[in-house]
Scaffold this motif. Structure first.
Motif, PDB file in Angstrom:
ATOM      1  N   GLY A 268       0.795  -1.213   0.000  1.00 53.64           N
ATOM      2  CA  GLY A 268       0.000   0.000   0.000  1.00 53.64           C
ATOM      3  C   GLY A 268       0.831   1.267   0.000  1.00 53.64           C
ATOM      4  N   ILE A 269       0.210   2.353   0.424  1.00 50.34           N
ATOM      5  CA  ILE A 269       0.863   3.652   0.433  1.00 50.34           C
ATOM      6  C   ILE A 269       1.847   3.713   1.602  1.00 50.34           C
ATOM      7  N   GLU A 270       3.116   3.916   1.289  1.00 48.45           N
ATOM      8  CA  GLU A 270       4.134   3.924   2.339  1.00 48.45           C
ATOM      9  C   GLU A 270       3.883   5.053   3.331  1.00 48.45           C
ATOM     10  N   GLY A 271       3.927   4.692   4.620  1.00 44.72           N
ATOM     11  CA  GLY A 271       3.754   5.675   5.676  1.00 44.72           C
ATOM     12  C   GLY A 271       2.320   6.053   5.972  1.00 44.72           C
ATOM     13  N   GLU A 272       1.360   5.423   5.298  1.00 46.47           N
ATOM     14  CA  GLU A 272      -0.036   5.757   5.523  1.00 46.47           C
ATOM     15  C   GLU A 272      -0.498   5.273   6.893  1.00 46.47           C
ATOM     16  N   ASP A 273      -1.180   6.139   7.618  1.00 48.03           N
ATOM     17  CA  ASP A 273      -1.674   5.806   8.950  1.00 48.03           C
ATOM     18  C   ASP A 273      -2.858   4.855   8.840  1.00 48.03           C
ATOM     19  N   GLN A 274      -2.736   3.669   9.443  1.00 46.40           N
ATOM     20  CA  GLN A 274      -3.800   2.679   9.379  1.00 46.40           C
ATOM     21  C   GLN A 274      -4.557   2.544  10.700  1.00 46.40           C
ATOM     22  N   SER A 275      -4.245   3.390  11.636  1.00 46.60           N
ATOM     23  CA  SER A 275      -4.828   3.251  12.969  1.00 46.60           C
ATOM     24  C   SER A 275      -6.341   3.449  12.986  1.00 46.60           C
ATOM     25  N   ASN A 276      -6.855   4.183  11.974  1.00 50.63           N
ATOM     26  CA  ASN A 276      -8.302   4.423  11.938  1.00 50.63           C
ATOM     27  C   ASN A 276      -9.046   3.360  11.137  1.00 50.63           C
ATOM     28  N   LEU A 277      -8.324   2.381  10.605  1.00 54.08           N
ATOM     29  CA  LEU A 277      -8.964   1.317   9.837  1.00 54.08           C
ATOM     30  C   LEU A 277      -9.446   0.205  10.755  1.00 54.08           C
ATOM     31  N   PRO A 278     -10.520  -0.508  10.375  1.00 53.40           N
ATOM     32  CA  PRO A 278     -10.925  -1.703  11.135  1.00 53.40           C
ATOM     33  C   PRO A 278      -9.764  -2.701  11.196  1.00 53.40           C
ATOM     34  N   ILE A 279      -9.732  -3.505  12.230  1.00 51.39           N
ATOM     35  CA  ILE A 279      -8.635  -4.452  12.436  1.00 51.39           C
ATOM     36  C   ILE A 279      -8.436  -5.357  11.231  1.00 51.39           C
ATOM     37  N   ASP A 280      -9.536  -5.813  10.626  1.00 50.82           N
ATOM     38  CA  ASP A 280      -9.393  -6.770   9.526  1.00 50.82           C
ATOM     39  C   ASP A 280      -8.845  -6.135   8.247  1.00 50.82           C
ATOM     40  N   GLN A 281      -8.747  -4.796   8.225  1.00 55.46           N
ATOM     41  CA  GLN A 281      -8.190  -4.106   7.065  1.00 55.46           C
ATOM     42  C   GLN A 281      -6.748  -3.650   7.290  1.00 55.46           C
ATOM     43  N   GLN A 282      -6.249  -3.829   8.501  1.00 51.60           N
ATOM     44  CA  GLN A 282      -4.903  -3.358   8.812  1.00 51.60           C
ATOM     45  C   GLN A 282      -3.852  -4.391   8.422  1.00 51.60           C
ATOM     46  N   LEU A 283      -2.683  -3.895   8.034  1.00 46.88           N
ATOM     47  CA  LEU A 283      -1.574  -4.773   7.680  1.00 46.88           C
ATOM     48  C   LEU A 283      -0.946  -5.375   8.937  1.00 46.88           C
ATOM     49  N   PRO A 284      -0.624  -6.667   8.914  1.00 44.60           N
ATOM     50  CA  PRO A 284       0.141  -7.253  10.021  1.00 44.60           C
ATOM     51  C   PRO A 284       1.617  -6.891   9.879  1.00 44.60           C
TER      52      PRO A 284
END
Length: 358
Positions: A268-284
């Motif tokens: 995905g987009i490097e450095g993009e904040d994923q903290s506001n995404l649902p857990i199942d959409q976040q990168l491990p």
């Protein structure tokens, strides 16, 4: 339809790889061989693919049916009719759905009879696909359809034509049609492909398409995932991860999500904040590749999901490789840019090199 030239020896080797005559050929090599055969085309290739439909793998058979539709060779019609009829009960609904869609791709009026026959099929995926294929054939054979020019940016034969030229319609309007369940599926598909035509860099269009994952139709959701594989947009990764990880999701949707992720071959987009995404959409921690590897090895995962992840891993590795070489690359590609086909088809460029090593 344009094709590439191969020697009889190369064609024989591709056939042996696709049909796994050695009994030891990995599935991902068979897939690459299939898409190299697609680039070759011709009656002999249709015959080879027909032999492959005896294989036990639903995932492979589904892809074989897809390619038969994309070849634009009418010799495939009786083969696809046989798969859809399924008189011997050899084919699951995912394979039969793909056969119906392929009949739509070939767009022959004489196919309307068999497609109408299965509008009341027990499988909803088959019913819905027949409905869409009938509308596509009727459109293609209308004055409007015959006058329509193909989109050169997307070289596939789509299940439905894009709604209208993208300059004449807004993304919000297309999104409204995409999600409007009172519209016929064919019209909603037209909105779907029009949104695709905005391209991978349109975050708004990708996010509109992702909303289609909320639809109740598994067929509809699987087509969204397929389009994301074509687009290779990093903006689609969170929603694709969600579909692959959801064990309650339909297998055909998870299959397309896995292969789309493999073809995108990015976190995905490097450095993009994923903290506001649902857990199942976040990168491990290990990124998308770790998710694919996890599901490729899960013994309790559906076979279609496992095999799709295995193929997707190969696609990922191909897309990120700097040293793979295919002696036929010069015949099939003139640019290093990622084309708007599936990652599986792009990885086919390594087919000959892979099989000659064995």
């Amino acid at each position: 339809m344009s094709s590439i030239q191969v020697t009889p020896e190369q064609l024989s080797a591709l056939k042996a790889t696709l049909l796994n005559t050695s009994g030891k050929t990995p599935l991902h090599e068979r897939f690459r061989s299939l898409f190299m055969l697609k680039a070759v085309g011709g009656d002999e290739v249709v015959d080879i693919i027909a032999e492959g439909l005896e294989d036990p793998s639903p995932l492979l058979k589904h892809e074989l049916a897809y390619v038969l539709g994309q070849l634009s060779n009418l010799k495939a019609l009786p083969i696809l009719n046989s798969v859809l009829n399924n008189d011997l009960g050899k084919h699951c609904s995912m394979v039969r759905h793909e056969a119906a869609e392929a009949l739509g791709a070939l767009s022959q009026l004489k196919s309307l009879e068999i497609l109408n026959k299965f509008l009341n099929d027990p499988s909803i995926e088959v019913r819905e696909t027949c409905e869409i294929a009938i509308k596509k054939i009727e459109f293609d054979n209308s004055p409007e359809g015959k006058a329509r020019k193909l989109n050169p940016d997307f070289p596939t034969i789509d299940p439905a034509p894009s709604a209208i030229p993208i300059g004449d319609i807004s993304i919000p309007s297309l999104k409204e049609d995409l999600l409007n369940t009172s519209l016929p599926l064919f019209e909603r598909y037209r909105a779907m492909f029009a949104l695709r035509d905005f391209g991978a860099n349109s975050k708004e269009a990708v996010e509109a398409l992702a909303d289609g994952f909320k639809d109740r139709s598994a067929l509809f959701r699987h087509e969204v995932a397929y389009i994301f594989g074509q687009l290779s947009s990093p903006y689609s990764i969170p929603s694709l991860l969600s579909r692959l990880r959801d064990s309650k999701e339909d297998d055909m949707v998870r299959h397309e999500a896995a292969e789309a992720l493999g073809g995108i071959a990015s976190d995905g987009i490097e450095g993009e904040d994923q903290s506001n995404l649902p857990i199942d959409q976040q990168l491990p921690k290990g990124g998308v590749l770790s998710v694919l590897r996890e599901w490729a090895l899960k013994q309790d995962a559906p076979i279609v999901v496992r095999e799709s992840c295995q193929v997707a891993i190969d696609m990922w590795e191909y897309e990120n490789s700097t040293d793979q070489f295919n002696p036929l690359d010069s015949l099939t590609s003139t640019t290093n840019e990622k084309s708007n086909t599936t990652g599986m088809e792009r990885s086919a460029h390594a087919a000959v090199a892979a099989m000659t090593i064995a």
